[in-house]
Motif scaffolding. Structure first.
Motif, PDB file in Angstrom:
ATOM      1  N   ILE A   1     -11.903 -46.780  32.301  1.00 43.18           N
ATOM      2  CA  ILE A   1     -10.877 -47.290  33.210  1.00 43.18           C
ATOM      3  C   ILE A   1     -11.450 -48.472  33.999  1.00 43.18           C
ATOM      4  O   ILE A   1     -12.448 -48.326  34.699  1.00 43.18           O
ATOM      5  CB  ILE A   1     -10.381 -46.199  34.172  1.00 43.18           C
ATOM      6  N   LEU A   2     -10.811 -49.633  33.879  1.00 43.77           N
ATOM      7  CA  LEU A   2     -11.234 -50.824  34.602  1.00 43.77           C
ATOM      8  C   LEU A   2     -10.439 -51.023  35.882  1.00 43.77           C
ATOM      9  O   LEU A   2     -10.954 -51.530  36.868  1.00 43.77           O
ATOM     10  CB  LEU A   2     -11.062 -52.064  33.719  1.00 43.77           C
ATOM     11  N   ALA A   3      -9.162 -50.656  35.833  1.00 47.26           N
ATOM     12  CA  ALA A   3      -8.293 -50.822  37.001  1.00 47.26           C
ATOM     13  C   ALA A   3      -7.156 -49.821  36.913  1.00 47.26           C
ATOM     14  O   ALA A   3      -6.790 -49.368  35.822  1.00 47.26           O
ATOM     15  CB  ALA A   3      -7.728 -52.241  37.054  1.00 47.26           C
ATOM     16  N   ARG A   4      -6.639 -49.465  38.070  1.00 43.66           N
ATOM     17  CA  ARG A   4      -5.457 -48.612  38.151  1.00 43.66           C
ATOM     18  C   ARG A   4      -4.718 -48.967  39.426  1.00 43.66           C
ATOM     19  O   ARG A   4      -5.325 -49.336  40.416  1.00 43.66           O
ATOM     20  CB  ARG A   4      -5.808 -47.134  38.105  1.00 43.66           C
ATOM     21  N   PHE A   5      -3.379 -48.895  39.353  1.00 43.26           N
ATOM     22  CA  PHE A   5      -2.563 -49.147  40.537  1.00 43.26           C
ATOM     23  C   PHE A   5      -1.261 -48.379  40.401  1.00 43.26           C
ATOM     24  O   PHE A   5      -0.788 -48.130  39.291  1.00 43.26           O
ATOM     25  CB  PHE A   5      -2.319 -50.648  40.757  1.00 43.26           C
ATOM     26  N   PRO A   6      -0.670 -47.964  41.532  1.00 45.60           N
ATOM     27  CA  PRO A   6       0.561 -47.180  41.467  1.00 45.60           C
ATOM     28  C   PRO A   6       1.720 -48.020  40.949  1.00 45.60           C
ATOM     29  O   PRO A   6       1.852 -49.190  41.301  1.00 45.60           O
ATOM     30  CB  PRO A   6       0.804 -46.743  42.913  1.00 45.60           C
ATOM     31  N   LYS A   7       2.516 -47.415  40.093  1.00 47.82           N
ATOM     32  CA  LYS A   7       3.764 -48.035  39.633  1.00 47.82           C
ATOM     33  C   LYS A   7       4.908 -47.550  40.517  1.00 47.82           C
ATOM     34  O   LYS A   7       5.780 -48.308  40.906  1.00 47.82           O
ATOM     35  CB  LYS A   7       4.032 -47.669  38.176  1.00 47.82           C
ATOM     36  N   ASN A   8       4.890 -46.264  40.828  1.00 48.66           N
ATOM     37  CA  ASN A   8       5.849 -45.632  41.741  1.00 48.66           C
ATOM     38  C   ASN A   8       5.211 -44.331  42.230  1.00 48.66           C
ATOM     39  O   ASN A   8       4.009 -44.151  42.072  1.00 48.66           O
ATOM     40  CB  ASN A   8       7.209 -45.408  41.045  1.00 48.66           C
TER      41      ASN A   8
END
Length: 97
Positions: free
Chosen positions: A14-21
């Motif tokens: 995993i390089l990046a993660r961000f909330p979608k909802n």
């Protein structure tokens, strides 16, 4: 990063993660599938059993060699959004995506 079987990514990195909802997040990972090294951008959803996130079918996996074309397309999208006043030059995270 090799596991001895010739695979450089035994598990997606995993390089990046961000909330979608409130129940989904987007992850950008490095992975390998049948000898091809991939950049996988995928939506993950919360497991209803409280076991964390699981990958959905919503996403795209591309070969590393396609990264420059993807970056160019994303920069073009960014420029159009700025030109249309939908995004500001230094705008960062936006939680209503």
């Amino acid at each position: 990063m090799s596991n001895g079987s010739g695979s450089s990514f035994p598990e997606p990195e995993i390089l990046a993660r961000f909330p979608k909802n409130s129940v989904e997040e987007v992850r950008v990972c490095l992975s390998e599938y049948q000898g091809s090294f991939l950049i996988d951008t995928r939506v993950y959803y919360k497991d209803g059993k409280g076991l964390g996130y699981k990958p959905s079918k919503k996403g795209v996996a591309i070969r590393y060699s396609k990264l420059p074309a993807l970056l160019q397309a994303l920069e073009k999208a960014r420029a159009v959004l700025i030109e249309r006043g939908l995004l500001t030059e230094g705008e960062g995270d936006d939680d209503d995506t």
